[in-house]
Design a protein around this motif. Sequence first.
Motif, PDB file in Angstrom:
ATOM      1  N   HIS A 132      27.984  33.972  45.049  1.00 18.45           N
ATOM      2  CA  HIS A 132      27.547  32.575  45.031  1.00 18.45           C
ATOM      3  C   HIS A 132      27.786  31.960  46.413  1.00 18.45           C
ATOM      4  O   HIS A 132      28.263  30.840  46.528  1.00 18.45           O
ATOM      5  CB  HIS A 132      28.305  31.795  43.953  1.00 18.45           C
ATOM      6  CG  HIS A 132      28.352  32.496  42.633  1.00 18.45           C
ATOM      7  ND1 HIS A 132      27.298  32.490  41.755  1.00 18.45           N
ATOM      8  CD2 HIS A 132      29.309  33.262  42.064  1.00 18.45           C
ATOM      9  CE1 HIS A 132      27.611  33.198  40.683  1.00 18.45           C
ATOM     10  NE2 HIS A 132      28.825  33.681  40.841  1.00 18.45           N
ATOM     11  N   ALA A 133      27.447  32.726  47.455  1.00 16.48           N
ATOM     12  CA  ALA A 133      27.722  32.274  48.824  1.00 16.48           C
ATOM     13  C   ALA A 133      27.009  30.976  49.142  1.00 16.48           C
ATOM     14  O   ALA A 133      27.524  30.147  49.902  1.00 16.48           O
ATOM     15  CB  ALA A 133      27.311  33.373  49.815  1.00 16.48           C
ATOM     16  N   ARG A 170      36.962  34.341  60.740  1.00 14.38           N
ATOM     17  CA  ARG A 170      35.936  34.296  61.792  1.00 14.38           C
ATOM     18  C   ARG A 170      34.618  34.871  61.293  1.00 14.38           C
ATOM     19  O   ARG A 170      33.538  34.348  61.599  1.00 14.38           O
ATOM     20  CB  ARG A 170      36.422  35.080  63.016  1.00 14.38           C
ATOM     21  CG  ARG A 170      37.649  34.487  63.703  1.00 14.38           C
ATOM     22  CD  ARG A 170      37.296  33.174  64.382  1.00 14.38           C
ATOM     23  NE  ARG A 170      36.254  33.359  65.371  1.00 14.38           N
ATOM     24  CZ  ARG A 170      36.463  33.727  66.645  1.00 14.38           C
ATOM     25  NH1 ARG A 170      37.706  33.946  67.069  1.00 14.38           N
ATOM     26  NH2 ARG A 170      35.453  33.859  67.485  1.00 14.38           N
ATOM     27  N   ALA A 171      34.707  35.961  60.503  1.00 17.15           N
ATOM     28  CA  ALA A 171      33.480  36.546  59.958  1.00 17.15           C
ATOM     29  C   ALA A 171      32.806  35.596  58.975  1.00 17.15           C
ATOM     30  O   ALA A 171      31.575  35.516  58.918  1.00 17.15           O
ATOM     31  CB  ALA A 171      33.800  37.879  59.283  1.00 17.15           C
ATOM     32  N   TRP A 172      33.604  34.849  58.202  1.00 14.48           N
ATOM     33  CA  TRP A 172      33.033  33.882  57.266  1.00 14.48           C
ATOM     34  C   TRP A 172      32.309  32.754  58.000  1.00 14.48           C
ATOM     35  O   TRP A 172      31.243  32.314  57.574  1.00 14.48           O
ATOM     36  CB  TRP A 172      34.137  33.326  56.379  1.00 14.48           C
ATOM     37  CG  TRP A 172      33.708  32.148  55.545  1.00 14.48           C
ATOM     38  CD1 TRP A 172      33.980  30.833  55.769  1.00 14.48           C
ATOM     39  CD2 TRP A 172      32.886  32.186  54.377  1.00 14.48           C
ATOM     40  NE1 TRP A 172      33.408  30.046  54.814  1.00 14.48           N
ATOM     41  CE2 TRP A 172      32.715  30.854  53.946  1.00 14.48           C
ATOM     42  CE3 TRP A 172      32.277  33.201  53.662  1.00 14.48           C
ATOM     43  CZ2 TRP A 172      31.971  30.528  52.822  1.00 14.48           C
ATOM     44  CZ3 TRP A 172      31.531  32.876  52.549  1.00 14.48           C
ATOM     45  CH2 TRP A 172      31.390  31.552  52.139  1.00 14.48           C
ATOM     46  N   GLU A 173      32.871  32.298  59.089  1.00 10.01           N
ATOM     47  CA  GLU A 173      32.235  31.218  59.836  1.00 10.01           C
ATOM     48  C   GLU A 173      30.924  31.664  60.468  1.00 10.01           C
ATOM     49  O   GLU A 173      30.035  30.831  60.699  1.00 10.01           O
ATOM     50  CB  GLU A 173      33.194  30.716  60.915  1.00 10.01           C
ATOM     51  CG  GLU A 173      34.413  29.994  60.333  1.00 10.01           C
ATOM     52  CD  GLU A 173      35.444  29.662  61.391  1.00 10.01           C
ATOM     53  OE1 GLU A 173      35.266  30.120  62.538  1.00 10.01           O
ATOM     54  OE2 GLU A 173      36.424  28.966  61.074  1.00 10.01           O
ATOM     55  N   LEU A 187      28.946  33.868  58.963  1.00 11.87           N
ATOM     56  CA  LEU A 187      28.123  34.397  57.886  1.00 11.87           C
ATOM     57  C   LEU A 187      26.903  33.527  57.639  1.00 11.87           C
ATOM     58  O   LEU A 187      27.008  32.300  57.549  1.00 11.87           O
ATOM     59  CB  LEU A 187      28.958  34.490  56.597  1.00 11.87           C
ATOM     60  CG  LEU A 187      28.223  34.998  55.360  1.00 11.87           C
ATOM     61  CD1 LEU A 187      27.891  36.476  55.515  1.00 11.87           C
ATOM     62  CD2 LEU A 187      29.067  34.773  54.107  1.00 11.87           C
ATOM     63  N   ASP A 188      25.774  34.169  57.509  1.00 16.65           N
ATOM     64  CA  ASP A 188      24.524  33.497  57.141  1.00 16.65           C
ATOM     65  C   ASP A 188      24.006  34.183  55.877  1.00 16.65           C
ATOM     66  O   ASP A 188      23.462  35.288  55.944  1.00 16.65           O
ATOM     67  CB  ASP A 188      23.493  33.607  58.261  1.00 16.65           C
ATOM     68  CG  ASP A 188      22.202  32.852  57.930  1.00 16.65           C
ATOM     69  OD1 ASP A 188      22.125  32.265  56.830  1.00 16.65           O
ATOM     70  OD2 ASP A 188      21.299  32.855  58.765  1.00 16.65           O
ATOM     71  N   PRO A 189      24.186  33.570  54.697  1.00 12.48           N
ATOM     72  CA  PRO A 189      23.777  34.241  53.453  1.00 12.48           C
ATOM     73  C   PRO A 189      22.315  34.625  53.426  1.00 12.48           C
ATOM     74  O   PRO A 189      21.936  35.586  52.768  1.00 12.48           O
ATOM     75  CB  PRO A 189      24.089  33.192  52.374  1.00 12.48           C
ATOM     76  CG  PRO A 189      25.121  32.308  52.981  1.00 12.48           C
ATOM     77  CD  PRO A 189      24.798  32.258  54.443  1.00 12.48           C
TER      78      PRO A 189
END
Length: 625
Positions: free
Chosen positions: A420-421, A610-613, A615-617
């Motif tokens: 549910h990103a 950092r990877a979450w920031e 992230l482009d779903p």
Amino acid sequence: MTRALLELQLRLLRGRLHRWLRLLRQPRYLLGLLGVALWLGLFLGPALLRAVGGTLRVGGGGLDELLARLPPGTVDGPLTVAAFAAAAVVASGWIIPWRRAALHLNEAEIALLLPAPLRRSQVIAYALLRSQAGVLFGALILVVFASRGSPGQRLALLLVVWLLLTLWDLHAKARDLWHARLREMPRAAALRRRLAVGAGSVLYLGAAGTTLMLAELQARTAAAGVRGRDSLIRYLEALGTQAWETGASTLLAPLRWILAPLLAQGAAERATALLVPAVLLTLHAVWVVRSQARFEDASLERARRLADAAEPAAKLRRTSDRARRRIPFPLPPAGHPAVAIVWKNLLQRGRRRLSATLLLGAAALAAATLAVAFLPALPALRLAEILLVLMGAGGAVLLFLFPLLSGLHLRTDLRTDLLHAEVIRPWPLPGTTLVAAEVAAPVVQAMLRALLGGGLLLGAHTGGWLRGRWSGDALGVKGLPDGWLASLGAPDGVALLALVAGCLPLALGVSAVSTAVQNLAALLFPGWVRLGAVRQKGAARFGQNLLVTWVLFLAVVIGVLPGLALAGAVVAVQWLAGLRLTAWELPILGVVAALPLLVEAAGLIWAAGRAWERLDPGQELLGEA
């Protein structure tokens, strides 16, 4: 199996390989694959071979050489014990009616295949062949990274491992089809069959366990007067002999035949040992293909259950109104948003209050401790000793092993929320804070189990001590060097409590690293990490789960070794100063040893943030993961 179904399988396999190769075009996937391959091939594989003495190798300086060095008669006893463990695992699946799918077909396959002009046996054969890719992958992982020898020797090992994994897979499907068949029958008839099979399994395990325990007691008595390495050899020889005399080896003969190819020496003996597993595999295949159970309903139920696992509202609809009011801890109307994320993830695992969980655990520990202390001693069956062994083994697993595997078993973190990103991506939280909150819930659950494990160890010791004061038949927890607790300058109970307190910080660090690695992998390699709350099991997922476990082992080793070096340096300085180690220092040493693990976990959480920031779903392959 028709040509059309075979073509469908080949096209599905080709599609998976094409997608996998397409992912390797991205540098992060290519570098990740190379890193894992180097770790497995250059470090872990040789280390495993040295650790187990080549027990997975076939010929050429491997298993044959190892068995040739062992004295005659020392392998038969451990083989019987392994056969009993396998029998317990197999019987549990027949006794407990797990709600599992008979055949792993998804909803699209069911909709495509059932209306087609195909026989039931052809659809079932398609489902059996569908799992062979995962079975072969698991066998190849073991052969490539945990064996060595000539190509012929590795091929022989591949055949043995493939046959055993396929037999495991077929037996699981046959059992699940039997359970599915019972659900179609009238309740009374199904209950009679279930009770008959359950009672037979319990009686069989009881008889095999009792005779094996008597053999173990007699083997321990036979080796009591021998010291050093000869004591172990004498114990193993006596265990094998007594297992035949008490009837344990005879009762467990079918499982011994199945495991025999792993211990066979030479090509002729190995070929003979493979006959029984090969016959059993053929019989299982005929059993499954000709089954009359309605696998369609069970498979469709599984597909819908997997869809429900990705949809929290579906699980909520199945929860009663009273259960919906239960919460793990009170959530104030205002506070840090990270606390709400932890609260939400704990709700996904269970709605019992954390305080109630601690009280129930304490009550169960008290009951088990009193049972060890006051259970009557029977001439042929020492129930208190059996319970103490179970408490000690269970406590050790929960305290030492489960924190390492918590990242595999507890998935209420980003691996569930990434489905549910598009919902959680706009949350106004820094990436590091969000990932830390996601990791916190599995760590809390792992620490509750570690506390239970420490309580089981303390309860076993306390129960044995109380039994000695009450009846003079004192029992003690095994596994620690003789006299080591007494050398810590405190009563044994206090020293054991200090040891458990020193292990808890390590459990915290290990569980944090284990969970953080999984979340970082889900963000870096969403095309490889399986998302959702349901962890895939079975022979088809054996290789993938094995790879993930080895990577977790690497991450934990990186943090544990510096911690052990720090704790060892403290003890060495103290020893050079002429001071002996005391019990009160163990919790402090545990904190010192856990510091590098906690630092590593913080670094992993920072990298995942950092990877979450970034992230482009819309550009990630979350739907394919």
